[in-house]
Design a protein around this motif. Structure first.
Motif: not given
Length: 197
Positions: A45, A48-50, A84
């Motif tokens: 993502c 690296h966002k969830h 992520n």
């Protein structure tokens, strides 16, 4: 991954020219090995966002990957989806169909999740990276790496506690002893780096 943003305008221009001179696209990761049949695909993502923090979203992505890839003659051999990023080990006849399928899945999930979160224009995916599988050892270590990924990233204490992973399929098909034997024979401690070159 995000070093480019920290470069000066001159450094960015020089880097893009260097990539172009080597025959790479200006910003995307190069896919230099295109004639192999087995690949580890990793997609993260953006930043690296969830975006896949719920089990429902992880399962939605997994369902879409299976539908789109299988419809384009790509066989998924192992998988894990985390909040992520995800990894899939695939067998492909035509490398180009793989990229097309991943772009479709990423486009659809971006749209669905942005609508679901009532956000417009948010970038959900960064890109995907591929690594050609070079040997039987690399293949088996890759399966172990995929299955151990939830533990590696501290999402769970046991890979068996994570739902969006192929470890459950392997457990059902081959049994626990088979999985344990593979972990011992093909350890993942040395997975990173160029050990398989």
């Amino acid at each position: 991954m995000y070093i480019y943003r920290k470069l000066t305008p001159q450094e960015k221009a020089e880097l893009v020219q260097l990539r172009l001179s080597r025959g790479y696209p200006p910003h995307s990761p190069p896919h230099t090995i295109r004639d192999n049949k087995l690949y580890l695909i990793t997609a993260a993502c953006y930043e690296h966002k969830h975006h896949m923090s719920t089990e429902a979203r992880r399962q939605q992505l997994l369902d879409m990957l299976f539908e789109e890839l299988v419809n384009n003659d790509v066989e998924i051999l192992a998988w894990v989806v985390l909040p992520n990023h995800y990894h899939v080990l695939v067998y492909v006849e035509n490398f180009d169909s793989l990229g097309k399928s991943l772009r479709i899945v990423h486009g659809k999930t971006s749209r669905y999740w942005n609508l679901d979160d009532n956000i417009t224009g948010r970038k959900v995916w960064y890109s995907y990276f591929d690594r050609a599988i070079r040997s039987e050892r690399h293949y088996n270590a890759t399966i172990n790496y995929i299955h151990r990924n939830p533990v590696k990233h501290l999402w769970t204490k046991s890979e068996f506690d994570w739902n969006q992973t192929s470890v459950h399929w392997y457990l059902q098909e081959h049994g626990e002893q088979w999985l344990l034997d593979r972990l011992v024979e093909y350890p993942v401690e040395d997975y990173d780096g160029d050990w398989d070159v």
